[in-house]
Design a protein around this motif. Structure first.
Motif, PDB file in Angstrom:
ATOM      1  N   ILE A  26       0.837  -1.207   0.000  1.00  0.00           N
ATOM      2  CA  ILE A  26       0.000   0.000   0.000  1.00  0.00           C
ATOM      3  C   ILE A  26       0.868   1.251   0.000  1.00  0.00           C
ATOM      4  N   ALA A  27       1.899   1.274   0.859  1.00  0.00           N
ATOM      5  CA  ALA A  27       2.749   2.453   0.969  1.00  0.00           C
ATOM      6  C   ALA A  27       3.496   2.746  -0.329  1.00  0.00           C
ATOM      7  N   LEU A  28       3.865   1.687  -1.058  1.00  0.00           N
ATOM      8  CA  LEU A  28       4.626   1.868  -2.296  1.00  0.00           C
ATOM      9  C   LEU A  28       3.811   2.522  -3.411  1.00  0.00           C
ATOM     10  N   THR A  29       2.501   2.634  -3.223  1.00  0.00           N
ATOM     11  CA  THR A  29       1.690   3.336  -4.221  1.00  0.00           C
ATOM     12  C   THR A  29       1.888   4.850  -4.135  1.00  0.00           C
ATOM     13  N   GLY A  30       2.487   5.320  -3.015  1.00  0.00           N
ATOM     14  CA  GLY A  30       2.645   6.759  -2.844  1.00  0.00           C
ATOM     15  C   GLY A  30       4.069   7.246  -2.701  1.00  0.00           C
ATOM     16  N   VAL A  31       4.981   6.355  -2.273  1.00  0.00           N
ATOM     17  CA  VAL A  31       6.381   6.757  -2.091  1.00  0.00           C
ATOM     18  C   VAL A  31       7.294   5.710  -2.722  1.00  0.00           C
ATOM     19  N   ASP A  32       8.525   6.098  -2.987  1.00  0.00           N
ATOM     20  CA  ASP A  32       9.512   5.186  -3.562  1.00  0.00           C
ATOM     21  C   ASP A  32      10.134   4.311  -2.469  1.00  0.00           C
ATOM     22  N   PRO A  33      10.779   3.192  -2.860  1.00  0.00           N
ATOM     23  CA  PRO A  33      11.276   2.222  -1.873  1.00  0.00           C
ATOM     24  C   PRO A  33      12.206   2.800  -0.804  1.00  0.00           C
ATOM     25  N   PHE A  34      13.243   3.560  -1.193  1.00  0.00           N
ATOM     26  CA  PHE A  34      14.181   4.077  -0.204  1.00  0.00           C
ATOM     27  C   PHE A  34      13.520   5.101   0.719  1.00  0.00           C
ATOM     28  N   THR A  35      12.619   5.906   0.162  1.00  0.00           N
ATOM     29  CA  THR A  35      11.889   6.871   0.982  1.00  0.00           C
ATOM     30  C   THR A  35      11.011   6.155   1.999  1.00  0.00           C
ATOM     31  N   LEU A  36      10.369   5.080   1.560  1.00  0.00           N
ATOM     32  CA  LEU A  36       9.542   4.275   2.463  1.00  0.00           C
ATOM     33  C   LEU A  36      10.384   3.719   3.606  1.00  0.00           C
ATOM     34  N   MET A  37      11.541   3.143   3.288  1.00  0.00           N
ATOM     35  CA  MET A  37      12.414   2.593   4.306  1.00  0.00           C
ATOM     36  C   MET A  37      12.874   3.666   5.279  1.00  0.00           C
ATOM     37  N   CYS A  38      13.208   4.840   4.761  1.00  0.00           N
ATOM     38  CA  CYS A  38      13.676   5.939   5.612  1.00  0.00           C
ATOM     39  C   CYS A  38      12.583   6.383   6.581  1.00  0.00           C
ATOM     40  N   LEU A  39      11.369   6.605   6.089  1.00  0.00           N
ATOM     41  CA  LEU A  39      10.261   7.020   6.952  1.00  0.00           C
ATOM     42  C   LEU A  39       9.950   5.946   7.991  1.00  0.00           C
ATOM     43  N   ALA A 191      17.769   7.474  -0.750  1.00  0.00           N
ATOM     44  CA  ALA A 191      16.631   8.220  -1.302  1.00  0.00           C
ATOM     45  C   ALA A 191      17.090   9.538  -1.898  1.00  0.00           C
ATOM     46  N   TYR A 192      18.017  10.207  -1.224  1.00  0.00           N
ATOM     47  CA  TYR A 192      18.529  11.500  -1.714  1.00  0.00           C
ATOM     48  C   TYR A 192      19.290  11.327  -3.028  1.00  0.00           C
ATOM     49  N   ILE A 193      20.023  10.199  -3.153  1.00  0.00           N
ATOM     50  CA  ILE A 193      20.854   9.973  -4.342  1.00  0.00           C
ATOM     51  C   ILE A 193      20.040   9.426  -5.520  1.00  0.00           C
ATOM     52  N   PHE A 194      19.164   8.461  -5.254  1.00  0.00           N
ATOM     53  CA  PHE A 194      18.513   7.728  -6.342  1.00  0.00           C
ATOM     54  C   PHE A 194      17.061   8.110  -6.583  1.00  0.00           C
ATOM     55  N   GLU A 195      16.448   8.843  -5.679  1.00  0.00           N
ATOM     56  CA  GLU A 195      15.034   9.150  -5.808  1.00  0.00           C
ATOM     57  C   GLU A 195      14.786  10.659  -5.663  1.00  0.00           C
ATOM     58  N   THR A 196      13.543  11.044  -5.848  1.00  0.00           N
ATOM     59  CA  THR A 196      13.111  12.410  -5.530  1.00  0.00           C
ATOM     60  C   THR A 196      12.160  12.290  -4.347  1.00  0.00           C
ATOM     61  N   PRO A 197      12.707  12.371  -3.127  1.00  0.00           N
ATOM     62  CA  PRO A 197      11.897  12.087  -1.937  1.00  0.00           C
ATOM     63  C   PRO A 197      10.695  13.010  -1.800  1.00  0.00           C
ATOM     64  N   HIS A 198       9.569  12.416  -1.427  1.00  0.00           N
ATOM     65  CA  HIS A 198       8.368  13.189  -1.122  1.00  0.00           C
ATOM     66  C   HIS A 198       7.544  12.403  -0.117  1.00  0.00           C
ATOM     67  N   LEU A 199       6.731  13.114   0.640  1.00  0.00           N
ATOM     68  CA  LEU A 199       5.927  12.485   1.680  1.00  0.00           C
ATOM     69  C   LEU A 199       4.691  11.823   1.071  1.00  0.00           C
ATOM     70  N   PRO A 200       4.114  10.846   1.777  1.00  0.00           N
ATOM     71  CA  PRO A 200       2.871  10.209   1.305  1.00  0.00           C
ATOM     72  C   PRO A 200       1.767  11.247   1.104  1.00  0.00           C
ATOM     73  N   GLN A 201       0.874  10.958   0.169  1.00  0.00           N
ATOM     74  CA  GLN A 201      -0.151  11.928  -0.205  1.00  0.00           C
ATOM     75  C   GLN A 201      -1.534  11.622   0.369  1.00  0.00           C
ATOM     76  N   THR A 202      -1.747  10.415   0.873  1.00  0.00           N
ATOM     77  CA  THR A 202      -3.073  10.045   1.371  1.00  0.00           C
ATOM     78  C   THR A 202      -2.982   9.511   2.794  1.00  0.00           C
ATOM     79  N   GLY A 203      -4.129   9.519   3.457  1.00  0.00           N
ATOM     80  CA  GLY A 203      -4.187   8.985   4.813  1.00  0.00           C
ATOM     81  C   GLY A 203      -3.888   7.496   4.860  1.00  0.00           C
ATOM     82  N   MET A 204      -4.314   6.759   3.828  1.00  0.00           N
ATOM     83  CA  MET A 204      -4.059   5.330   3.789  1.00  0.00           C
ATOM     84  C   MET A 204      -2.559   5.041   3.697  1.00  0.00           C
ATOM     85  N   GLN A 205      -1.856   5.822   2.877  1.00  0.00           N
ATOM     86  CA  GLN A 205      -0.405   5.637   2.747  1.00  0.00           C
ATOM     87  C   GLN A 205       0.307   5.967   4.060  1.00  0.00           C
TER      88      GLN A 205
END
Length: 301
Positions: A26-39, A191-205
């Motif tokens: 579910i979380a991966l629908t809104g954020v990238d893998p490294f960002t998810l792990m970091c959060l 996440a900083y190197i390979f992705e464009t980090p952003h926070l989840p956009q929905t309450g479910m995420q």
């Protein structure tokens, strides 16, 4: 805590672990893998920080180095699992994840240069056939997501072996707490190197990430360390073997995932392999207990 209460709590911990595959999906629908792990592990580290502060007196530079090393190992294995989840089903990832238990004796055998017991060899063979059924689809094509999940399982098996070697060291508990922070650091840099980090956009995420951090990471870790004092390793392993079953049920009801015939056969073989491996654990545990009783009896005489 009674043994029955410990078993029920361990079953709840296992169910919570199994939900991580659904929550990551579910979380991966809104954020990238490294960002998810970091959060996930930043929040988890904040949750266990009070426990870490209580053990600060026994911490040293070596403890910090150990926490960083353990965190990097978990980080490396989680990359495989999370990336795999982007390309395959949650139930497939769960069943492949449990093969870490079966892969452990292979790694230990290579490390110690000795052959594992025949029952362990049989469990490895069954798990291998199950892996082939999961990773090879339509005759020749490979399920890339399953291969990534296998990478994650292998990495976690190496982690289990390493932890087993240093588990009795007095600073192991704070080091394992520090690994949450280490995973967050490594994931944040990635996440900083390979992705464009952003926070989840929905309450479910956000709910999925909080569930991963608070329940599947912080709570499960602390509760497992408490409950395992009341259960034998074999009983703990048998309860843990229910994890992919719970994950498959959750994936069916919440993600509408249904395994095909080949996947069901592969899952069954992996489950049998896990049960056989737990039987080996049980035999070793009983033999160790018997030897200890004999030694104590001789000592009293």
């Amino acid at each position: 805590m009674s043994v029955k209460q410990a078993e029920l709590m361990m079953l709840f911990v296992t169910f919570s672990w199994s939900s991580s595959y659904l929550l990551m999906k579910i979380a991966l629908t809104g954020v990238d893998p490294f960002t998810l792990m970091c959060l996930r592990f930043t929040i988890a580290f904040v949750c266990v920080l009070p426990l870490l502060l209580k053990t600060i007196k026994i911490c040293s530079k070596r403890t910090v180095a150990k926490g960083l090393f353990l965190g990097f190992m978990v980080y490396a294995s989680l990359i495989g699992t999370i990336v795999g989840l982007k390309h395959t089903t949650a139930s497939t990832a769960a069943f492949l994840g449990t093969t870490a238990v079966v892969l452990v004796p292979i790694i230990e055998g290579v490390w110690q240069r000795k052959m594992p017991p025949m029952l362990t060899i049989l469990s490895i063979a069954l798990a291998f056939v199950g892996l082939v059924l999961f990773t090879v689809k339509d005759g020749l094509s490979l399920d890339i997501g399953a291969l990534y999940c296998l990478w994650g399982a292998f990495g976690y098996a190496v982690y289990i072996v390493v932890v087993g070697r240093i588990a009795n060291e007095k600073d192991m508990f704070p080091a394992t707490l520090m690994q949450f922070g280490a995973i967050a650091i490594f994931s944040g840099l990635s996440a900083y190197i390979f992705e464009t980090p952003h926070l989840p956009q929905t309450g479910m995420q956000w709910g999925a990430i909080l569930g991963l951090a608070v329940i599947c990471s912080a709570f499960c870790f602390v509760m497992q360390s408490i409950v395992q004092r009341y259960l034998s390793p074999s009983r703990t392993g048998l309860i843990f073997s229910m994890e992919p079953v719970f994950a498959a049920i959750l994936a069916y009801f919440f993600l509408n995932e249904v395994m095909d015939g080949q996947g069901l056969i592969g899952a069954l073989l992996i489950m049998i392999a896990n049960v056989l491996k737990n039987i080996v654990y049980r035999i070793r545990y009983v033999n160790a207990q018997r030897k200890r009783k004999v030694w104590n009896r001789k000592r009293m005489v």
